[in-house]
Motif scaffolding. Structure first.
Motif, mmCIF file in Angstrom:
data_model
loop_
_atom_site.group_PDB
_atom_site.id
_atom_site.type_symbol
_atom_site.label_atom_id
_atom_site.label_comp_id
_atom_site.label_asym_id
_atom_site.label_seq_id
_atom_site.Cartn_x
_atom_site.Cartn_y
_atom_site.Cartn_z
ATOM 1 N N THR A 116 0.819 -1.207 0.000
ATOM 2 C CA THR A 116 0.000 0.000 0.000
ATOM 3 C C THR A 116 0.858 1.264 0.000
ATOM 4 O OG1 THR A 116 -0.104 0.026 2.417
ATOM 5 C CG2 THR A 116 -1.816 -1.213 1.270
ATOM 6 N N ARG A 150 2.300 -5.739 -5.255
ATOM 7 C CA ARG A 150 2.076 -4.359 -5.708
ATOM 8 C C ARG A 150 2.577 -4.159 -7.135
ATOM 9 N NH1 ARG A 150 2.214 1.109 -3.083
ATOM 10 N NH2 ARG A 150 2.958 2.543 -4.670
ATOM 11 N N CYS A 177 -4.268 -0.338 -5.062
ATOM 12 C CA CYS A 177 -3.442 -1.142 -4.154
ATOM 13 C C CYS A 177 -4.131 -1.327 -2.800
ATOM 14 C CB CYS A 177 -2.072 -0.486 -3.962
ATOM 15 S SG CYS A 177 -0.986 -0.657 -5.392
ATOM 16 N N VAL A 178 -4.728 -0.269 -2.288
ATOM 17 C CA VAL A 178 -5.410 -0.359 -0.998
ATOM 18 C C VAL A 178 -6.596 -1.314 -1.088
ATOM 19 C CG1 VAL A 178 -6.809 0.910 0.679
ATOM 20 C CG2 VAL A 178 -4.672 1.896 -0.159
#
Length: 196
Positions: A116, A150, A177-178
């Motif tokens: 993140t 990621r 990503c979150v």
């Protein structure tokens, strides 16, 4: 200054040193450099989509190796180097918070930070400082999963969807990503709950 650094990172995509630059930036970003390697990774993948997964591999590998440097800085050089990095980026509060997270679940904290927008360098340096709670292998394993996840999200999106996805990544990468991390962690908890 950050804008100049951003442009400097990006310019490597148009040179024959794109991959070595990606490796170097991935390495140093894990302990002290402010610009994330995603910037160059996206540009390189756009320029050569068929090599996207190669770029992802090197980006993740050198990011994890850089995390080991961050760990060493926290473990052996915190007063001389680590504290200055934390203070330079004004991460004092984040650093204190990370120490608490490591007391709860170090692996999950590092995994989340690797994936993140959380400041990954704070987690690597703090891992060295709190080495009694965070073993080096915990850092390496969680970082490998988080960072690879990621960068793989970026590389795979460009490989399969091409230029249209670049605009989305430029604008919404951190949000993607979150969301993915929330889904990933949520799935762990669901599996654990079903196993009871």
């Amino acid at each position: 200054m950050v804008k100049r650094l951003y442009n400097w990172v990006l310019h490597w995509a148009d040179t024959k040193y794109g991959l070595p630059a990606l490796c170097a930036i991935s390495f140093v970003e894990s302990s002290f450099f402010p610009i994330p390697p995603d910037v160059l990774l996206i540009a390189l993948c756009m320029g050569a989509p068929k090599r996207a997964f190669k770029f992802v591999f090197y980006c993740a590998l050198f990011s994890v190796l850089g995390g080991i440097l961050g760990y060493y800085i926290g473990y052996a050089l915190y007063e001389e180097v680590g504290r200055r990095i934390i203070e330079f980026f004004h991460y004092q509060e984040a650093y204190a918070y990370v120490g608490k997270l490591y007391g709860d679940n170090a692996f999950l904290a590092i995994l989340t930070a690797g994936f993140t927008p959380l400041p990954y360098k704070v987690f690597t340096i703090a891992a060295g400082v709190f080495h009694e709670q965070v073993g080096l292998m915990t850092l390496i394993t969680a970082s490998a999963l988080g960072r690879t996840g990621r960068f793989l999200l970026v590389g795979a999106a460009i490989y399969f969807f091409g230029p249209p996805v670049k605009r989305l990544l430029d604008k919404y990468l951190e949000i993607f990503c979150v969301i993915f991390m929330v889904l990933l962690i949520g799935s762990f908890f669901i599996v654990k709950w079903l196993a009871k």
